[in-house]
Design a protein around this motif. Structure first.
Motif, short mmCIF file in Angstrom:
data_model
loop_
_atom_site.label_atom_id
_atom_site.label_comp_id
_atom_site.label_asym_id
_atom_site.label_seq_id
_atom_site.Cartn_x
_atom_site.Cartn_y
_atom_site.Cartn_z
N SER A 85 8.69 -3.67 -18.40
CA SER A 85 7.94 -4.59 -19.25
C SER A 85 8.24 -4.47 -20.73
N ALA A 128 1.68 -7.65 -13.20
CA ALA A 128 1.92 -8.36 -14.47
C ALA A 128 2.10 -9.87 -14.28
N VAL A 129 2.16 -10.36 -13.04
CA VAL A 129 2.20 -11.82 -12.85
C VAL A 129 0.86 -12.45 -13.22
N PRO A 146 1.34 -15.23 -16.21
CA PRO A 146 1.77 -14.01 -16.89
C PRO A 146 1.69 -14.15 -18.40
N GLY A 151 6.33 -10.26 -16.73
CA GLY A 151 5.48 -10.90 -15.72
C GLY A 151 6.02 -12.27 -15.33
N THR A 152 6.52 -13.01 -16.33
CA THR A 152 7.11 -14.32 -16.06
C THR A 152 8.31 -14.18 -15.12
N TRP A 290 -3.72 -8.29 -20.87
CA TRP A 290 -3.74 -7.99 -19.43
C TRP A 290 -4.72 -6.87 -19.12
#
Lengths: 332, 332
Positions: A85, A128-129, A146, A151-152, A290
């Motif tokens: 990330s 993370a989505v 995300p 996440g994307t 998040w």
């Protein structure tokens, strides 16, 4: 059967390989060969196995090299390779290249093999989505929203795995992993690294920096559970999944404060005293996007995926698996 | 201001261009130039405008050509270009190439321009990003679970538009369009084409095939509404959207039976009698995967996006905009 682990040099990849080497089978099938592929030379596995283990250095962002990994038609492919990330946020191009083009190249190599070749592909997605604003509790049908490039990229990959599976090119399963904790070894570039650091380092007597507030939340599972998810997914009857092959894996929800309380119960005040508050505005900003509520993981639990039930258990798994059952940081 | 319409040769692109030519402005800004780009030569616009209208043949799956469209830094880009659902299902590679690589190339061309260039990008996504199993009603936070390659490609594109916007490379808005109905002209390769055919053809006295059951459902808006969505999105204050730039546009939910009832009310029994049942198992199977419940479109409605309220209105818009207010299919 032949098994390929892409990202076989990483922490989870190595633990998975170790597990497979020990058992010699996956489900009821005997393992004939295991290949560990990674962008860097994977360390040679210390485990002995009664089947050959190959290590391959392979850059999956190159379609020709990605294809070379599929030439011997592995029966099961674990796709764990990812730019994490923090790095995907810092290096936009590298993140998309590895985390999207990389899996696209593997999926295309599988599709273009044809002739009925349809391996099981176990892909590691991530919690993370998800992104805020959140509902009170995250159900399996909460949308992909995300708030990071990482996440994307994971969400895009899930969509690809679903579509390639629906079209009959691959038999995919995407596992949204909780934050893996306690992560052994050195910190990596994951923004969530401190959630492990504040447990791992004090247990061996080293000070750890807490860069975020004690109210920061996360959803955790141990590395041992992560390996369990992967093995379970490799053996899963995917006919019950329908067209949505992605699932949030079970975990334990908790705040940083809950982590510290669990550490105190398992290891005592002396260990907890090694955690030092040192707020970092960059981390704080990322976390504000998040800060998860609890997650049901109902679908995965119903399908038999299992994780720890408490943060205490998660810490104990680390002590058992990494520290030989001891707490070296204690003065006696 | 300079405006670029990618997919400017398509039905919606042409209607949008016509609308812009008539008004001469977008929001409060005077239009200095309009470029219509498409994979084929767009027909010359019949409208006269007080600004130059260019047409360009451009294959956006080629990154260099995609970049050439951005060279003069358009202030607003409408990205409507797509391989439609039926074709994306039939031609897997073409679908991904145009519907994913195409927009990725445009986004990259914008990002690599740099120097503070951050145009408004209005991207047309689709209700096809949804798929069953459905809740009783689809809210804005229902997950992306497409059941077609087309829907998958639109969902991936939305995620890209969100991430490029979050990172400050573009100021994007993704509009999930309802099924556009009544679609004028000839049938295209969209699997949902019959929802329009059974209205459009009888109105001019031609028989139409109904390949699906009368209980099949859909969510509709007129071409006039689609143009309205695009213009509204180009002028929207995106600061209120946060990081999720995708929204389901408003529409009218209804079954095929509801469509036929509305046609009867607007045009009479004689017109309805021109619809012939001829079930097609391929269409039936596809519909079983996207038989929508009603959709709130709450977020878009709150932001001022507007569509018709009844199927009767949708049919009347077609009669007014395409048939000069008359129903040629009537015997007198």
């Amino acid at each position: 059967m032949r098994i390929l682990i892409i990202g076989g040099g990483g922490m989870v990849g190595q633990k998975l390989a170790h597990n497979l080497a020990l058992s010699g089978t996956l489900g009821n099938r005997k393992i004939a060969e295991l290949t560990l592929a990674d962008a860097f030379a994977a360390q040679t596995l210390s485990s002995t196995a009664n089947f050959p283990i190959k290590t391959v250095v392979a850059d999956i962002t190159n379609p020709v090299i990605a294809q070379s990994l599929i030439t011997n038609k592995p029966d099961v492919i674990f796709h764990l390779a990812a730019v994490v990330s923090g790095e995907a946020e810092a290096n936009f191009e590298k993140g998309y290249s590895v985390n999207v083009e990389g899996i696209k190249n593997i999926l295309e190599a599988i599709r273009l093999t044809g002739n009925g070749y349809m391996p099981r592909l176990v892909f590691t997605s991530s919690v993370a989505v998800y992104g805020g604003p959140y509902p009170e509790i995250i159900h399996d049908d909460f949308h992909l929203q995300p708030r990071t490039s990482y996440g994307t990229q994971k969400a895009i990959s899930e969509l690809l795995v679903n579509d390639y599976s629906r079209r009959g090119f691959v038999d995919g399963v995407s596992l949204r992993l909780p934050t893996i904790c306690v992560r052994p070894g050195k910190p990596n570039k994951a923004a969530s690294g401190f959630f492990s650091n504040i447990l791992r380092e004090p247990l061996v007597g080293i000070e750890a920096i807490l860069p975020a507030s004690k109210s920061a939340t996360n959803y955790f599972a141990s590395p041992r559970s992560a390996v369990g998810f992967l093995v379970h997914a490799a053996n899963l009857d995917t006919s019950v999944l329908g067209d949505n092959r992605a699932m949030m894996m079970p975990g334990v929800w908790g705040t940083v404060g809950d982590e510290i309380d669990a550490l105190r119960r398992v290891a005592g005040d002396e260990i907890v005293a090694l955690i030092k508050d040192e707020p970092d505005p960059v981390i704080e900003k990322m976390l504000s996007n998040w800060n998860f509520p609890d997650i049901t993981s109902a679908r995965a639990r119903a399908l038999g995926f299992k994780a720890e039930n408490t943060l205490d258990e998660i810490i104990q798994v680390h002590i058992d698996d990494e520290l030989d059952g001891k707490i070296p940081g204690r003065s006696k």
